[in-house]
Design a protein around this motif. Structure first.
Motif, PDB file in Angstrom:
ATOM      1  N   THR A  96       0.886  -1.284   0.014  1.00  0.00           N
ATOM      2  CA  THR A  96      -0.006  -0.119  -0.050  1.00  0.00           C
ATOM      3  C   THR A  96       0.833   1.191   0.118  1.00  0.00           C
ATOM      4  N   ILE A  97       2.148   1.257  -0.048  1.00  0.00           N
ATOM      5  CA  ILE A  97       3.106   2.179   0.098  1.00  0.00           C
ATOM      6  C   ILE A  97       4.192   1.830  -0.861  1.00  0.00           C
ATOM      7  N   PHE A 124       4.974   6.723  -1.463  1.00  0.00           N
ATOM      8  CA  PHE A 124       3.818   7.244  -2.261  1.00  0.00           C
ATOM      9  C   PHE A 124       2.873   6.436  -1.759  1.00  0.00           C
ATOM     10  N   GLY A 125       1.662   6.628  -1.003  1.00  0.00           N
ATOM     11  CA  GLY A 125       0.722   5.719  -0.707  1.00  0.00           C
ATOM     12  C   GLY A 125      -0.163   6.149   0.446  1.00  0.00           C
ATOM     13  N   LYS A 126      -0.594   5.070   0.956  1.00  0.00           N
ATOM     14  CA  LYS A 126      -2.013   5.010   1.996  1.00  0.00           C
ATOM     15  C   LYS A 126      -1.198   5.574   3.338  1.00  0.00           C
ATOM     16  N   THR A 132       0.032  13.619   0.012  1.00  0.00           N
ATOM     17  CA  THR A 132      -0.166  13.475  -1.583  1.00  0.00           C
ATOM     18  C   THR A 132       0.654  13.804  -2.468  1.00  0.00           C
ATOM     19  N   LYS A 143      -9.042   0.873  -5.753  1.00  0.00           N
ATOM     20  CA  LYS A 143      -8.349   0.520  -4.693  1.00  0.00           C
ATOM     21  C   LYS A 143      -9.081  -0.735  -4.339  1.00  0.00           C
ATOM     22  N   PRO A 164      -0.972   1.804  -4.247  1.00  0.00           N
ATOM     23  CA  PRO A 164      -1.005   3.303  -4.712  1.00  0.00           C
ATOM     24  C   PRO A 164      -1.696   3.782  -6.059  1.00  0.00           C
ATOM     25  N   ALA A 198      -7.592  12.968  -4.869  1.00  0.00           N
ATOM     26  CA  ALA A 198      -6.764  12.694  -3.587  1.00  0.00           C
ATOM     27  C   ALA A 198      -7.687  12.484  -2.284  1.00  0.00           C
ATOM     28  N   ASP A 217      -3.391   8.657  -4.487  1.00  0.00           N
ATOM     29  CA  ASP A 217      -1.990   9.084  -3.732  1.00  0.00           C
ATOM     30  C   ASP A 217      -1.048   9.751  -4.400  1.00  0.00           C
ATOM     31  N   ASP A 233      -4.908  16.484   1.482  1.00  0.00           N
ATOM     32  CA  ASP A 233      -4.253  16.150   2.733  1.00  0.00           C
ATOM     33  C   ASP A 233      -4.870  16.744   3.885  1.00  0.00           C
ATOM     34  N   LYS A 235      -7.773  14.402   4.462  1.00  0.00           N
ATOM     35  CA  LYS A 235      -7.122  13.090   4.765  1.00  0.00           C
ATOM     36  C   LYS A 235      -6.466  13.024   6.112  1.00  0.00           C
TER      37      LYS A 235
END
Length: 432
Positions: free
Chosen positions: A38-39, A55-57, A61, A283, A290, A318, A323, A357, A360
């Motif tokens: 996930t990254i 880059f990722g969860k 972003t 997803k 990502p 995003a 991501d 962001d 998130k």
């Protein structure tokens, strides 16, 4: 050992520690994300100047900028100037999409000078070299393609876009449905022409394990390209796009099994009300890989302003979980971008990324806005410029529009609300 194989073995690499430091999270958080897929941390073992990013969860972003020569503008020095602008504007990655001039030399110069992750689309060079050698791009062999891919990997490219999901079966479907813009991906169109001419399956799909072997050798991250992405709103979220995404989800699984990092590219033109659904489908099908989106652009009618249409779509994407945003410049659909176009595109995408962001809850995002609010209340212009997304532009506008050094700005002048309320309420603002 790749970053993913190390993470699966419980090892926290120097790259993971550096990403954790930059993201204000624990190294173990990064290791777990890389192990799960996930990254991703695009970090080729041969890219010596790289300051790695994740880059990722759960991470900030990220924003990518595209540069590269063309047959009309083959000068690599012009693109190296753009690279300097990309670094100054604080993009997180850069892609060299060169199709003209000395492509190998240009890529190597970019890798020498770039401290951020560098991506490429090797199939561009493979087809162009075959046109020069054999007089026709279509005569390329699978070995020709993989030779170029290995050249990019050995040079130090951190991630490669490969259109593995464009298969003969999907091309048959796209012929049987009505699409206005057909295929707008250059890599996707090259492969489509090759497959239809030879009547053979996509070599990137058919020989996927060969591709994974190269990625394992150099720790290259796969960016699984969307060769059938929609090129206009009317083509968005159609059968071809979703069918390709299903294939890419399967290829993500195979990459993870081998210990290769992979991210998935997403659509370019999508109506606003379909963006969140597109992210959710990706997803789900790709098990949290990502997601890297081009914009997406929310209208087709804004040549000259497509950096704005992309920023609108990028914010929604995003916020919904994408991501990585690929910038779009004001010259999209019109011509090769200038240095100023590159800067404008990066800033628009960085703005979209930060707005998402905030939604998130990314560490540090809201704190940045709070600091700016305090500086504004205090009429502290030096601090406001320091905190601005684009300090260079903010300083220039402040200097040009307030030549007398006014305490307030010239829009409100003596009627500045911040100043009046502070005077009458007797409050001492911070940053004074």
């Amino acid at each position: 050992m790749t970053q993913m194989l190390a993470a699966k073995a419980g090892e926290i690499t120097p790259a993971m520690r550096r990403v954790a430091e930059k993201e204000k999270v624990t190294p173990e958080f990064i290791r777990e994300g890389v192990a799960a897929g996930t990254i991703v941390i695009p970090a080729n073992i041969n890219h010596k100047s790289l300051d790695p990013a994740g880059f990722g969860k759960g991470l900030r972003t990220k924003v990518n900028a595209n540069i590269g020569t063309s047959t009309s503008f083959p000068d690599i020095d012009r693109e190296l100037e753009k690279l300097k602008g990309v670094l100054e504007a604080k993009a997180d990655a850069v892609m060299d999409l060169s199709t003209g001039g000395e492509i190998d030399r240009g890529r190597r110069r970019i890798l020498e000078e770039s401290t951020i992750a560098v991506g490429t689309v090797p199939i561009y060079q493979a087809f162009l070299e075959n046109r020069e050698k054999r007089g026709s791009m279509i005569e390329m062999s699978a070995d020709d393609l993989f030779e170029v891919i290995e050249r990019h990997c050995s040079d130090g490219v951190d991630f490669i876009t490969v259109h593995c999901g464009v298969t003969l079966g999907i091309l048959e479907r796209i012929k049987n449905q009505s699409r206005i813009t057909d295929i707008v991906s250059r890599g996707g169109s090259f492969l489509t022409g090759w497959m239809l001419h030879h009547g053979q399956e996509n070599p990137l799909y058919e020989q996927y394990d060969r591709l994974l072997d190269l990625c394992l050798q150099y720790d290259v991250t796969l960016s699984l390209g969307d060769g059938l992405r929609p090129g206009c709103l009317a083509d968005a979220t159609d059968r071809a796009q979703i069918q390709e995404l299903i294939v890419l989800g399967e290829l993500v699984d195979r990459a993870r099994e081998r210990g290769v990092q992979a991210m998935v590219e997403g659509p370019g033109h999508v109506p606003l009300d379909q963006i969140a659904a597109n992210v959710q489908v990706q997803k789900t099908l790709c098990k949290g890989a990502p997601f890297y989106v081009l914009g997406p652009l929310v209208t087709d009618i804004a040549p000259g302003y497509d950096h704005i249409t992309a920023a609108i779509g990028g914010t929604v994407a995003a916020a919904a979980g994408a991501d990585f945003l690929c910038y779009v410049t004001p010259s999209e659909h019109l011509g090769l971008p200038t240095l100023e176009d590159v800067r404008e595109g990066i800033m628009a995408s960085r703005l979209a990324a930060h707005a998402a962001d905030l939604v998130k809850g990314i560490p540090g995002a809201m704190e940045w806005d709070r600091e700016m609010a305090r500086a504004r209340k205090a009429l502290n212009w030096e601090k406001q410029i320091e905190l601005a997304l684009d300090p260079q532009k903010a300083a220039r506008l402040r200097r040009e529009r307030n030549p007398g050094g006014h305490e307030a700005c010239t829009m409100c002048g003596d009627f500045c609300a911040m100043k009046i309320v502070a005077q009458y309420m007797g409050k001492q603002p911070e940053y004074c």
